[in-house]
Design an enzyme around this catalytic site. Structure first.
Site, PDB file in Angstrom:
ATOM      1  N   SER A  73      14.274  23.372  -7.778  1.00  0.00           N
ATOM      2  CA  SER A  73      12.938  23.700  -8.266  1.00  0.00           C
ATOM      3  C   SER A  73      11.927  23.392  -7.179  1.00  0.00           C
ATOM      4  O   SER A  73      12.173  22.551  -6.294  1.00  0.00           O
ATOM      5  CB  SER A  73      12.602  22.865  -9.516  1.00  0.00           C
ATOM      6  OG  SER A  73      11.225  22.950  -9.839  1.00  0.00           O
ATOM      7  N   TYR A  77      11.592  15.181 -14.417  1.00  0.00           N
ATOM      8  CA  TYR A  77      12.092  16.495 -14.008  1.00  0.00           C
ATOM      9  C   TYR A  77      12.172  16.585 -12.484  1.00  0.00           C
ATOM     10  O   TYR A  77      13.168  17.051 -11.928  1.00  0.00           O
ATOM     11  CB  TYR A  77      11.187  17.587 -14.564  1.00  0.00           C
ATOM     12  CG  TYR A  77      11.646  18.991 -14.235  1.00  0.00           C
ATOM     13  CD1 TYR A  77      12.726  19.560 -14.911  1.00  0.00           C
ATOM     14  CD2 TYR A  77      11.001  19.745 -13.265  1.00  0.00           C
ATOM     15  CE1 TYR A  77      13.155  20.844 -14.619  1.00  0.00           C
ATOM     16  CE2 TYR A  77      11.418  21.029 -12.964  1.00  0.00           C
ATOM     17  CZ  TYR A  77      12.489  21.573 -13.639  1.00  0.00           C
ATOM     18  OH  TYR A  77      12.899  22.857 -13.335  1.00  0.00           O
TER      19      TYR A  77
END
Length: 254
Positions: free
Chosen positions: A138, A151
């Site tokens: 990501s 995250y």
């Protein structure tokens, strides 16, 4: 170009969103697709869609955070040419808003889940003389994102594991790369916004879309197209790399 004819592909979290798009495209490109998914109903729906269109796919209900389950399923498949580590969950909050159970939940799915898949697949790929691994990282692994502490931790781990696996198994003919998407418009995003910003859905969607300099979120099919290339034989010289697909988010947000 970019055909996967005769390849056996394992895709975790392939029942929805990016994973679904990758599963459909890989099957369309000739791969036998195995979807590993906690939500077996969702996985079965994707499998039905593939099979109706003359593809070949199978659904496996599995919790990626449980190593014994992963080993059982992967060894049952027997041969894996391609692994796509896509299964993942999100969490909103900074360090102070991240409770131990939140941290562990994200770690267990995003980090341990990817580790379990790698641990299960690598011996098979070594035995058969090679394979292609694609991990879903990501932009959160490369830049600071507000309120994404857990995250971001998990995606940083994915980036590091990608490099480690690529280095350790290059002599075994195993390639390992990662993709770092910015925001992608999936049903998950819609549910995420509805849960965390009730009453402000349209406002937040527009704000999140505008955070990409290109002016919109990515489409799952766009991520799948990059995944297809990186897992195809045409990418045989590509390993140990991360590929941002981010609408300019990392380098043009200034």
């Amino acid at each position: 170009m970019f055909k996967l004819t005769g390849k056996i592909a394992v895709i975790t979290g392939g029942g929805s969103g990016i994973g679904k798009a990758i599963s459909l495209l890989f099957a369309q490109s000739g791969a036998e697709v195995h979807i590993l998914e906690l939500n077996q109903e969702a996985a079965s729906a994707v499998v039905d869609e593939i099979n109706v269109n003359n593809g070949k796919a199978y659904a496996h209900g599995v919790d990626v955070s449980k190593q014994e389950e992963m080993l059982h399923v992967i060894n049952g498949i027997g041969k894996v040419d391609i692994l796509v580590n896509n299964a993942g969950i999100a969490h909103v909050g900074n360090l102070e808003n991240c409770k131990a159970e939140d941290f562990e939940r994200v770690y267990n799915v995003n980090v341990k889940g990817a580790y379990n898949a790698l641990y299960s697949v690598i011996p098979l790929m070594k035995k058969q003389g090679g394979g292609a691994i694609l991990n879903m990282a990501s932009i959160a692994a490369q830049v600071g994102i507000t309120d994404r502490f857990a995250y971001s931790m998990s995606k940083g781990a994915i980036a590091a594991m990608t490099l480690s696996v690529a280095r350790d198994y290059i002599a075994d003919g195993i390639r390992c790369n990662s993709i770092s998407p910015a925001r992608v418009h999936t049903p998950f995003v819609d549910g995420f916004i509805a849960k965390n910003y009730p009453g402000k859905e349209e406002e937040m969607f527009a704000k999140l879309a505008a955070s990409q300099p290109i002016g919109r979120m990515a489409k799952p099919d766009e991520i799948a197209s990059l995944a297809l290339y990186l897992c195809a034989d045409e990418a045989g010289f590509v390993t140990g790399n991360d590929y941002p697909i981010d609408g300019g988010f990392i380098k043009l947000n200034n």
